[in-house]
Structure formats: C-alpha cells, structure tokens
Design a protein around this motif. Structure first.
Motif, mmCIF file in Angstrom:
data_model
loop_
_atom_site.group_PDB
_atom_site.id
_atom_site.type_symbol
_atom_site.label_atom_id
_atom_site.label_comp_id
_atom_site.label_asym_id
_atom_site.label_seq_id
_atom_site.Cartn_x
_atom_site.Cartn_y
_atom_site.Cartn_z
ATOM 1 N N HIS A 67 5.223 8.965 -25.707
ATOM 2 C CA HIS A 67 4.852 8.145 -24.558
ATOM 3 C C HIS A 67 5.627 8.540 -23.300
ATOM 4 C CE1 HIS A 67 4.130 5.341 -28.063
ATOM 5 N NE2 HIS A 67 2.935 5.377 -27.492
ATOM 6 N N VAL A 68 6.883 8.936 -23.476
ATOM 7 C CA VAL A 68 7.768 9.196 -22.342
ATOM 8 C C VAL A 68 7.655 10.635 -21.835
ATOM 9 C CG1 VAL A 68 10.190 9.249 -21.598
ATOM 10 C CG2 VAL A 68 9.373 7.408 -23.101
ATOM 11 N N THR A 122 0.919 1.987 -18.878
ATOM 12 C CA THR A 122 0.580 2.317 -20.262
ATOM 13 C C THR A 122 1.256 1.291 -21.161
ATOM 14 O OG1 THR A 122 0.447 4.682 -19.779
ATOM 15 C CG2 THR A 122 0.737 4.047 -22.083
ATOM 16 N N THR A 123 0.500 0.726 -22.100
ATOM 17 C CA THR A 123 1.030 -0.317 -22.967
ATOM 18 C C THR A 123 1.166 0.181 -24.393
ATOM 19 O OG1 THR A 123 -0.038 -2.005 -21.598
ATOM 20 C CG2 THR A 123 0.719 -2.675 -23.767
ATOM 21 N N VAL A 124 2.291 -0.171 -25.015
ATOM 22 C CA VAL A 124 2.567 0.151 -26.406
ATOM 23 C C VAL A 124 2.673 -1.167 -27.172
ATOM 24 C CG1 VAL A 124 4.193 1.229 -28.010
ATOM 25 C CG2 VAL A 124 3.824 2.234 -25.744
ATOM 26 N N PHE A 125 1.955 -1.280 -28.284
ATOM 27 C CA PHE A 125 2.009 -2.480 -29.118
ATOM 28 C C PHE A 125 2.730 -2.147 -30.428
ATOM 29 C CE2 PHE A 125 -1.846 -3.204 -26.527
ATOM 30 C CZ PHE A 125 -1.460 -4.399 -25.920
ATOM 31 N N THR A 126 3.697 -2.980 -30.785
ATOM 32 C CA THR A 126 4.547 -2.663 -31.935
ATOM 33 C C THR A 126 4.162 -3.382 -33.221
ATOM 34 O OG1 THR A 126 6.138 -4.416 -31.364
ATOM 35 C CG2 THR A 126 6.505 -2.220 -30.406
ATOM 36 N N ARG A 127 3.386 -4.460 -33.154
ATOM 37 C CA ARG A 127 3.021 -5.212 -34.364
ATOM 38 C C ARG A 127 1.523 -5.189 -34.644
ATOM 39 N NH1 ARG A 127 7.238 -8.962 -35.280
ATOM 40 N NH2 ARG A 127 9.186 -7.842 -34.822
ATOM 41 N N GLY A 148 0.807 -1.204 0.000
ATOM 42 C CA GLY A 148 0.000 0.000 0.000
ATOM 43 C C GLY A 148 0.842 1.257 0.000
ATOM 44 N N LEU A 149 1.947 1.242 -0.742
ATOM 45 C CA LEU A 149 2.862 2.373 -0.744
ATOM 46 C C LEU A 149 2.255 3.571 -1.471
ATOM 47 C CD1 LEU A 149 6.208 0.515 -1.593
ATOM 48 C CD2 LEU A 149 5.300 1.119 0.663
ATOM 49 N N ALA A 150 2.414 4.734 -0.887
ATOM 50 C CA ALA A 150 1.898 5.956 -1.490
ATOM 51 C C ALA A 150 2.878 6.562 -2.487
ATOM 52 C CB ALA A 150 1.575 6.978 -0.395
ATOM 53 N N VAL A 151 4.113 6.100 -2.497
ATOM 54 C CA VAL A 151 5.117 6.654 -3.391
ATOM 55 C C VAL A 151 4.690 6.407 -4.837
ATOM 56 C CG1 VAL A 151 6.489 4.522 -3.321
ATOM 57 C CG2 VAL A 151 7.575 6.665 -3.969
ATOM 58 N N PRO A 152 4.779 7.434 -5.707
ATOM 59 C CA PRO A 152 4.322 7.285 -7.097
ATOM 60 C C PRO A 152 5.110 6.224 -7.860
ATOM 61 C CG PRO A 152 4.556 9.608 -6.522
ATOM 62 C CD PRO A 152 5.173 8.820 -5.407
ATOM 63 N N LEU A 153 4.421 5.507 -8.718
ATOM 64 C CA LEU A 153 5.020 4.511 -9.591
ATOM 65 C C LEU A 153 4.240 4.492 -10.893
ATOM 66 C CD1 LEU A 153 6.249 0.944 -8.792
ATOM 67 C CD2 LEU A 153 4.559 1.274 -10.603
ATOM 68 N N ARG A 154 4.963 4.541 -12.012
ATOM 69 C CA ARG A 154 4.343 4.454 -13.328
ATOM 70 C C ARG A 154 5.138 3.446 -14.167
ATOM 71 N NH1 ARG A 154 1.430 6.848 -10.640
ATOM 72 N NH2 ARG A 154 0.355 8.838 -11.009
ATOM 73 N N MET A 155 4.426 2.716 -15.026
ATOM 74 C CA MET A 155 5.095 1.736 -15.877
ATOM 75 C C MET A 155 4.654 1.919 -17.327
ATOM 76 S SD MET A 155 5.686 -2.362 -15.427
ATOM 77 C CE MET A 155 3.961 -2.883 -15.435
ATOM 78 N N LEU A 156 5.635 1.898 -18.216
ATOM 79 C CA LEU A 156 5.411 1.963 -19.656
ATOM 80 C C LEU A 156 5.994 0.688 -20.231
ATOM 81 C CD1 LEU A 156 4.487 3.664 -22.105
ATOM 82 C CD2 LEU A 156 6.746 4.739 -22.092
ATOM 83 N N VAL A 157 5.144 -0.160 -20.817
ATOM 84 C CA VAL A 157 5.596 -1.468 -21.266
ATOM 85 C C VAL A 157 5.275 -1.677 -22.729
ATOM 86 C CG1 VAL A 157 3.461 -2.591 -20.493
ATOM 87 C CG2 VAL A 157 5.518 -3.956 -20.779
#
Length: 259
Positions: free
Chosen positions: A212-213, A192-197, A164-173
């Motif tokens: 995206h970044v 956030t998800t990026v699809f390449t094909r 339950g951490l309040a520290v911000p975390l973001r993921m770009l996959v």
C-alpha cells in the motif's frame, strides 16, 4: 486523547528513526492560553461509535490543519476533567470548530458527549495547541491514519479542498470494517482505504502493508512527501516502519499518537 511523540524508535529490526521536531513548518508562535466557552450547535453521527460535535467559539483565534485543543468539563460538584482532542474541521472564519470523538468505554469526556450532550450545552476549550503536526498546505502531504487517527488528517484534506490547493495530497487510512470508517461519505480519490477485519465484496482484508505504501513513495511529487502518521501506538510504529522501508526520509515523518 492525543499525545504528540517525537521519540526515536527503539526497535533493532528497522533503521533507527528520528522523527521531525517542532518548528519545521512556520505556524506562528502565538498559542491561545485562555479558556473560552464553546457552545454545542450540532451533532452528526459518523459511525456507531464516533460522532462529530460542532462547537461555536466566537473568539476562536483560528488554527492550522493538524492542530489540537484542550477541552474541559466541570461537574456540578466542581470535579474537572480535561483532554486533548484533534480539530477535525478545516480553518475558516465561521466561528465554529468541529471535533470527532470515539465513544471510549468509561471515558469521562467522550461518554458525556455521546450520552448526555445536546445542542445548547457549553464546554470550555483552549487552543489551538502545537504546530508539530500542522500542515498549512505548503508542501505535498502523505497522510497515514487508523481509526480515529483520521481526524486531524481529515482537517488537512478539507483544507486542501476548501482552498483549492494544487499541492499534492494523498491519504492511506485503515479501519477494521466499512461501518467503522470515519468520514466514509467524504473520502474521495485522494484516499485509499485498508480494512483489517472485514471488507466489501471483492476488497482484500489485511493490515496496512508495504504494497500500500510503496507505490505512493515510488510516485512521489517533486520535492518528496511530508508524511503525517496518526493512530494508536501500535499503528504509529507499524506505519512509520513501512514508510522508512519504502524510502521516506525519517526527518520528514511526523507522528501523532492516540492513546
């Protein structure tokens, strides 16, 4: 197999990058040096080519999200194969750890896990290893991963949720196709998800890009992000350049390369 890389970029097209060195996060100096027997207790299919393997390790010393272990298999004729694998599970006291492995063509260990292994089988593990890529949850984290590079990053996401951490975390996959997106059922609003094909209807297809970044860097929390990049050599170079160009300090980029 994973390899922690701390070399600078040699490309003249972008600013020279010197990535973070081990020791910036205090993760403790004790590293497990003894091999332990681990028993396979569960297999979960993630994608057609990737599965999660849950291992019971009664004397596991504990780990931090982002760390990895050494795994060893010994054949009946005495032949030994060993590889480094990132730990997918969040730290807990269950006596279990999880590894998510792609089925690599001609891969000795991944092939055994995917074709032969059954609950009750045993392997040997040693770890946890390396504090370089670890995230204890003490600072905002920006995670960029591609393919199986999402594995250590998911350990961080799971850790944040479990505590339950309040520290911000973001993921770009990044994934080639929706059916190849590892942990698709678990990904939440932080991702956030990026699809390449190919992509679902209405979702653009293309490589991870500045578009995206840049928004993540523009809206960074107080104190800025600690960036974690994990994937193939090509992805690691590409993603790190995007971060630098968007204003991420080079000394706050940590890279784990798969390959």
């Amino acid at each position: 197999m994973t390899e922690t890389v701390t070399k600078t970029s040699s490309s003249p097209a972008v600013p020279r990058t010197r990535f973070a060195v081990p020791g910036r996060i205090a993760v403790g100096n004790q590293t497990a040096t003894e091999w332990q027997t681990a028993t396979l207790t569960e297999i979960r299919r993630e994608t057609p080519q990737a599965a999660t393997f849950r291992l019971a390790v009664p004397d596991w010393a504990g780990h931090l999200p982002g760390q990895h272990l050494m795994l060893r298999l010994t054949a009946e004729d005495g032949y030994v194969a060993q590889r480094h694998y990132s730990i997918a599970s969040a730290p807990d006291d269950s006596g279990h750890i999880e590894l998510t492995l792609d089925h690599v063509p001609d891969g000795e260990i991944s092939g055994w896990f995917h074709r032969v292994a059954r609950p009750g089988d045993t392997v040997e593990v040693r770890g946890p290893l390396s504090g370089f890529f670890a995230w204890p949850g003490d600072r905002p984290a920006l995670l960029l991963g591609a393919g199986s590079g999402v594995v250590p990053l998911m350990s961080m996401v799971r850790h944040q949720r479990a505590r339950g951490l309040a520290v911000p975390l973001r993921m770009l996959v990044s994934a080639r196709r929706p059916e190849e997106l590892i942990y698709a059922r678990e990904l939440g609003a932080e991702t956030t998800t990026v699809f390449t094909r190919s992509a679902p209807t209405g979702v653009p297809v293309g490589r991870m890009a500045a578009a995206h970044v840049a928004p993540l860097l523009a809206e960074q929390p107080s104190g800025g992000w600690e960036a974690y990049v994990c994937g193939s050599n090509g992805f690691a170079e590409h993603a790190s350049r995007l971060l630098v160009e968007a204003g991420q300090p080079v000394e706050r980029i940590r890279i784990e390369r798969f390959g």
